[in-house]
Design a protein around this motif. Structure first.
Motif, PDB file in Angstrom:
ATOM      1  N   GLY A 185       0.806  -1.219   0.000  1.00 59.39           N
ATOM      2  CA  GLY A 185       0.000   0.000   0.000  1.00 59.39           C
ATOM      3  C   GLY A 185       0.831   1.258   0.000  1.00 59.39           C
ATOM      4  O   GLY A 185       1.903   1.302  -0.600  1.00 59.39           O
ATOM      5  N   MET A 186       0.358   2.249   0.707  1.00 58.16           N
ATOM      6  CA  MET A 186       0.885   3.599   0.600  1.00 58.16           C
ATOM      7  C   MET A 186       2.380   3.686   0.890  1.00 58.16           C
ATOM      8  O   MET A 186       3.119   4.380   0.204  1.00 58.16           O
ATOM      9  CB  MET A 186       0.135   4.500   1.560  1.00 58.16           C
ATOM     10  CG  MET A 186       0.504   5.953   1.433  1.00 58.16           C
ATOM     11  SD  MET A 186      -0.567   6.909   2.496  1.00 58.16           S
ATOM     12  CE  MET A 186      -0.953   8.263   1.426  1.00 58.16           C
TER      13      MET A 186
ATOM     14  N   ARG B 282       5.613   3.611  -1.671  1.00 55.27           N
ATOM     15  CA  ARG B 282       6.030   4.622  -2.649  1.00 55.27           C
ATOM     16  C   ARG B 282       7.272   5.387  -2.220  1.00 55.27           C
ATOM     17  O   ARG B 282       7.186   6.498  -1.739  1.00 55.27           O
ATOM     18  CB  ARG B 282       4.895   5.620  -2.868  1.00 55.27           C
ATOM     19  CG  ARG B 282       3.597   4.985  -3.210  1.00 55.27           C
ATOM     20  CD  ARG B 282       3.292   5.079  -4.688  1.00 55.27           C
ATOM     21  NE  ARG B 282       2.193   4.200  -5.028  1.00 55.27           N
ATOM     22  CZ  ARG B 282       2.355   2.964  -5.460  1.00 55.27           C
ATOM     23  NH1 ARG B 282       3.555   2.453  -5.583  1.00 55.27           N
ATOM     24  NH2 ARG B 282       1.314   2.222  -5.759  1.00 55.27           N
TER      25      ARG B 282
ATOM     26  N   CYS C  45      -2.848   8.070  -4.958  1.00 54.26           N
ATOM     27  CA  CYS C  45      -1.430   8.464  -4.909  1.00 54.26           C
ATOM     28  C   CYS C  45      -1.292   9.980  -4.813  1.00 54.26           C
ATOM     29  O   CYS C  45      -0.442  10.501  -4.104  1.00 54.26           O
ATOM     30  CB  CYS C  45      -0.697   8.013  -6.173  1.00 54.26           C
ATOM     31  SG  CYS C  45      -0.351   6.260  -6.223  1.00 54.26           S
TER      32      CYS C  45
ATOM     33  N   GLY D 156      -3.871   3.416  -8.978  1.00 56.72           N
ATOM     34  CA  GLY D 156      -2.428   3.385  -8.751  1.00 56.72           C
ATOM     35  C   GLY D 156      -2.006   3.022  -7.346  1.00 56.72           C
ATOM     36  O   GLY D 156      -1.136   2.179  -7.128  1.00 56.72           O
ATOM     37  N   MET D 157      -2.611   3.661  -6.366  1.00 54.84           N
ATOM     38  CA  MET D 157      -2.151   3.540  -4.987  1.00 54.84           C
ATOM     39  C   MET D 157      -2.138   2.097  -4.491  1.00 54.84           C
ATOM     40  O   MET D 157      -1.284   1.692  -3.716  1.00 54.84           O
ATOM     41  CB  MET D 157      -3.049   4.399  -4.091  1.00 54.84           C
ATOM     42  CG  MET D 157      -2.720   4.357  -2.626  1.00 54.84           C
ATOM     43  SD  MET D 157      -1.043   4.893  -2.312  1.00 54.84           S
ATOM     44  CE  MET D 157      -1.304   6.597  -1.913  1.00 54.84           C
ATOM     45  N   THR D 158      -3.102   1.315  -4.950  1.00 51.10           N
ATOM     46  CA  THR D 158      -3.212  -0.053  -4.470  1.00 51.10           C
ATOM     47  C   THR D 158      -2.416  -1.026  -5.343  1.00 51.10           C
ATOM     48  O   THR D 158      -2.488  -2.233  -5.142  1.00 51.10           O
ATOM     49  CB  THR D 158      -4.694  -0.473  -4.439  1.00 51.10           C
ATOM     50  OG1 THR D 158      -5.308  -0.023  -5.648  1.00 51.10           O
ATOM     51  CG2 THR D 158      -5.405   0.149  -3.254  1.00 51.10           C
TER      52      THR D 158
END
Lengths: 193, 538
Positions: free
Chosen positions: A40-41, A44, B383, B457-459
Motif C-alpha cells: 500500500g501507501m 512509494r 497516490c 495506482g495507490m493499491t
C-alpha cells in the motif's frame, strides 16, 4: 531453531525478493515461517520493512517483539539504523553501504557510517559494486542476502535452491548471476565475522 | 491436501475458491486488495469459471454479490474498512433480505492507519446489522473460517462478515487447504418476496433476523472458534479477540499461560462463555485489535462491575494496533529495551514516484493558482494525495472517496471562488460522478482536475473502471464540450498546461481538465511483460 529477522530498505529496492528466498529456503527445511510485509501507501519510495520469523516450532505472532530480532538485514544504510529498537542486544546488522538518497535531509555518509561502526556486531558491504562485478547492479539485494546467510541458521544449499527457483523463469544466465552475487556476499561476510 | 505459503488475504481467496464460490466482487483498498488479485491470478478459479472483476465501488460490489446470492450461488465481496461505509446501505439491508446462496463479506481493517484515513472497527457494522462475524487469529483460521462462513451463511440464510486486520492480511505463512467443493447450481429463493424490502415485508424479515439471534449465539458457543482455555490463576481472566490471541501466546512461548483465556473468533459473543470467565476471575483483561467493543459492553455505562482492563482504563493504548510488547506490558512482562534510533536517521515518507504524471499536473496547477493564494484545492483518495506534502503542497483536503468535487461545490457556494477539485480517474468513477452531476445542476464555478493515470495506482495498478470513458461520462453529465480539456502532463508542456488551467479557473461554471498520462509503474510493468513476451517468441 528460531530466527527473527527484520528486512529493511526503501520501497522498490527489492526486500521482498530477499524475503521470498529466505522463505523458500525455510520451507525446503520444513521450518515454520511467518512473514509480515508492507503493502500500500508506504511502498512509494518510503521506508519499508518486513518482519520475517523462522522457527522449528509453531510461531504465534506475525510481528517480532521489540528488542528480540536476531538480525537486521538492510539494503540501505540509513534504513539499517531505523529499526535498532527491534534488535536484540546480541543481534547482528547486515547492511549495504549504498545510500538511497530521496530526501533533502539525508545525513552525511561519514556520520552514518560512524553510527553503524559504533554497533557491537555488524557486516557492511558495498553491495552495488559487488553486484556490478558479478554482472549486474540489479543483483545487489542478492549480495546482501548472501552476506546474511551465515547468520540465518539455514543450509547454504537450501538458500541456493531457493534462489534458483525464484529466478528460474528468467533463464539460466540470470540464475547464475544471482548465485554468483549470493556467494560473493557470503564470502565477504565470512571474512568480516 | 496441499500446504501453501499464503498471505492472510490469499488464504481467504484460496478458501473461497475451494469453497465453491461462483463470483467475487471488490474495489481495491489496502489491506484487502490481494484477495481479488489472488482469485484473478488463480488457475483453478479460471478453470471453474469464477467471476472475478473489479467493481466501480464497494456498494456496487456488495449489491452484485447479493444478486449472485439471490440466484443461489456462493459469492464473496471484499473491501477495506472504509469501503464498508460506502457499501453500508446495501450491507445493512442485506442482513434484512437475508442470503440465498452463501454470502461472505470481507472487511479488512487497518488499525494504526498504515494506509487509511481512520481506524474504524468493522465489528461494529456486523453487530449493527445483526449478522455473525468471524475474526481469525491467524492465516490458517482465515482459510478455515472462510470455508465455514459460506456454510454458516447458507445454514442461517444471512450474510456473514469476515473481519481481518492489516497484519493478518499482509503476513505470509503455511496454510493447509482442504478438499474443494463444487459450486451451487442456479436456484431462486424459495420465497420470491424475500428480497423485496417493502415495509410490510421488511418488518417481517427484520423480526426473523431478530429471531435468529439466539441460534446465532448458540452456534458461536459451539463452533470451536470461541473457547475457554482453563488455567489455575484466577486473579485475572483474559479475553483475546482475533489477532490479539497471537500476541498473547507470543508472551508465553513456553506455553505456560497462568490465567484462564477466552479466545474469541466468532460473534455474536457467546454469553455463557463470557459469563463463565467473568464469574470465575477477579479481574478481566480484554485484548481487542481495534476498538474496545467487548470491553465497553463488559464495563457497561456506569463501570460498576469488577475491574475490566483494556483500552479504556489505560492498560492498553486507546488507539493503534496491538503488538507482542504492548500485550506483554499489560500482563506485567518486562521487555529488554532495544537501542534508540540514532538521531541522524531521518523520516522517509512515501512520495510520488520519479517521473509521475501527477507531479507535472500539480506543478502546473500550483502555478495557475499562484495569484489566488493557497487553500483552494479539494482533493481525494489516491497516490495524488501525497501532493499534500512537500515539495508540492498542492492540496488542502483528503476526506473520503469522491469528496473533492462535492466539497468544492460547498466551498464555492460559501464564496470561495475559484474552488478546485483534484480527483483520480478511478476515484472519479467510484464516487465522483454523482458529485459532478450536483455541480452541473448547481452551475458551480468550480474547476475539476481528473488526474487520469489510467489505473488504480495507490493499491498497485488495478484496472480502473474509468478507463477510456471519462470524456463521455462528463459530457453525459452535462459539462459543455468547450470546457472539457485534456492535457499531457509533461514538463515540456508546462506553460501551455498552466495557460489552459488558468483559463478554466476563470470560467464561472463547471469545467473539467483531464491531465492524462499512464502511471509509470503500470507502464514499466507493461514494458517488462512486452519484452518478456518478445523473448519467448524468439
Amino acid at each position: 531453531m528460531k530466527k527473527d529477522i527484520i528486512l529493511a530498505g526503501v520501497g522498490g529496492q527489492g526486500i521482498l525478493s530477499i524475503a521470498a528466498c529466505i522463505g523458500l529456503a525455510a520451507l525446503e527445511e520444513t521450518l515454520y515461517l511467518k512473514q509480515a510485509e508492507v503493502h500500500g501507501m508506504s511502498q512509494r519510495g518510503g521506508a519499508v520493512q518486513s518482519n520475517l520469523r523462522l522457527s522449528s516450532d509453531p510461531i504465534a505472532s506475525d510481528l517480532i517483539p521489540a528488542g528480540k530480532a536476531d538480525l537486521i538485514v538492510a539494503v540501505e544504510p540509513m534504513e539499517s539504523l531505523r529499526y535498532l529498537p527491534m534488535l536484540d542486544p546480541n543481534g547482528w546488522i547486515i547492511t549495504s553501504i549504498n545510500p538511497f538518497v530521496n530526501i533533502p535531509d539525508y545525513p552525511e555518509m561519514e556520520h552514518l557510517m560512524k553510527e553503524i561502526w559504533k554497533l557491537p556486531r555488524y557486516i557492511t558491504l558495498d553491495a552495488n559494486s559487488m553486484a556490478k562485478d558479478c554482472g549486474s547492479i540489479k543483483a545487489a539485494n542478492m549480495v546482501v542476502l548472501g552476506a546474511a546467510t551465515p547468520f540465518l541458521g539455514l543450509e547454504q544449499n537450501s538458500i541456493e535452491t531457493a534462489v534458483k527457483n525464484l529466478f528460474k523463469n528468467k533463464g539460466n544466465e540470470i540464475v547464475e548471476l544471482n548465485l554468483k552475487a549470493l556467494r560473493a556476499g557470503r564470502n565477504h561476510a565470512l571474512k568480516q565475522i | 491436501m496441499q500446504k501453501l505459503l499464503l498471505l492472510g488475504d490469499e488464504a481467504i481467496a484460496q478458501a473461497a475458491i475451494d469453497g465453491g464460490m461462483s463470483g467475487i466482487y471488490a474495489y481495491p483498498g489496502t489491506p484487502s486488495t490481494e484477495i481479488m488479485e489472488y482469485v484473478q491470478a488463480s488457475k483453478a478459479a479460471k478453470e471453474n469459471n469464477i467471476r472475478a472483476l473489479w467493481s466501480a465501488n464497494e456498494k456496487t460490489a456488495m449489491e452484485s454479490a447479493l444478486g449472485m446470492s439471490y440466484a443461489g450461488k456462493r459469492a464473496m465481496v471484499c473491501m477495506k474498512h472504509v469501503g464498508l461505509n460506502v457499501a453500508a446501505d446495501a450491507f445493512i439491508n442485506a442482513a434484512i433480505t437475508g442470503a440465498n446462496g452463501g454470502l461472505v463479506v470481507v472487511a479488512a481493517d487497518d488499525p494504526s492507519m498504515h494506509s487509511s484515513q481512520n481506524e474504524q472497527d468493522s465489528r461494529f457494522y456486523g453487530k449493527f446489522s445483526l449478522i455473525p462475524i468471524l475474526e481469525p487469529s491467524n492465516q490458517q483460521e482465515a482459510y478455515d473460517m472462510t470455508r465455514y462462513a459460506f456454510e454458516l451463511s447458507e445454514r442461517m440464510r444471512i450474510p456473514v462478515l469476515l473481519r481481518i486486520t492489516t497484519r493478518l492480511a499482509h503476513s505470509r505463512t503455511g496454510v493447509d487447504c482442504s478438499e474443494p467443493v463444487k459450486q451451487n447450481d442456479l436456484k431462486l429463493p424459495d420465497n420470491l418476496r424475500q428480497f423485496v424490502l417493502l415495509p410490510a415485508i421488511a418488518r417481517k424479515q427484520y423480526r426473523e433476523l431478530l429471531g435468529k439471534q439466539t441460534q446465532m449465539e448458540a452456534i458461536s458457543a459451539e463452533s470451536g472458534y470461541n473457547r475457554i482455555i482453563e488455567r489455575s490463576d484466577k486473579s485475572l481472566g483474559i479475553i483475546a479477540c482475533g489477532l490479539s490471541y497471537n500476541y498473547l501466546l507470543e508472551n508465553y512461548t513456553d506455553g505456560k499461560i497462568e490465567n484462564p483465556v477466552l479466545k474469541i473468533g466468532q460473534y455474536p459473543l457467546p454469553l455463557d462463555l463470557v459469563n463463565e470467565l467473568y464469574e470465575s476471575c477477579e479481574e478481566i483483561l480484554v485484548l481487542e485489535e481495534g476498538y474496545p467493543i467487548i470491553e465497553e459492553l463488559l464495563r457497561g455505562l456506569l463501570n460498576k462491575s469488577k475491574p475490566i482492563k483494556g483500552r479504556l482504563d489505560g492498560t492498553l493504548p486507546r488507539d493503534g494496533e496491538l503488538n507482542p510488547v504492548i500485550v506483554g506490558n499489560a500482563l506485567g512482562k518486562k521487555y529488554p529495551q532495544g537501542q534508540a534510533v540514532p538521531e541522524l536517521v531521518k523520516n522517509r515518507p512515501p512520495k510520488l514516484c520519479d517521473g509521475c504524471a501527477h507531479t507535472d499536473a500539480f506543478l502546473a496547477l500550483n502555478e495557475a493558482l499562484a495569484s489566488y493564494g493557497r487553500g483552494r484545492v479539494f482533493s481525494d483518495i489516491g497516490c495524488y494525495t501525497l501532493s499534500a506534502l512537500e515539495p508540492l503542497e498542492a492540496i488542502n483536503s483528503c476526506v473520503d472517496m469522491g469528496a473533492s468535487i462535492s466539497m468544492a461545490i460547498g466551498a464555492a457556494d460559501a464564496g470561495l471562488v475559484p474552488a478546485v477539485a483534484a480527483i483520480g480517474d478511478s476515484t472519479f468513477t467510484h464516487s465522483g460522478m454523482t458529485g459532478l452531476l450536483d455541480a452541473v445542476n448547481n452551475n458551480s464555478p468550480i474547476t475539476i482536475i481528473i488526474l487520469d493515470n489510467s489505473t488504480t495506482g495507490m493499491t498497485g495498478g488495478q484496472t480502473s473502471s474509468a478507463f477510456g470513458k471519462i470524456e463521455n461520462i462528463v459530457r453525459g453529465l452535462g459539462v459543455p464540450e468547450e470546457h472539457i480539456k485534456v492535457l499531457k502532463p509533461l514538463r515540456k508542456y508546462h506553460n501551455e498546461n498552466v495557460a489552459v488551467i488558468k483559463e478554466e479557473i476563470e470560467y464561472q461554471g463547471v469545467s473539467i481538465i483531464i491531465p492524462r498520462r499512464e502511471c509509470i509503474q503500470t507502464l514499466s510493468r507493461r514494458m517488462r511483460q512486452k519484452a518478456k513476451a518478445k523473448t519467448m517468441n524468439i
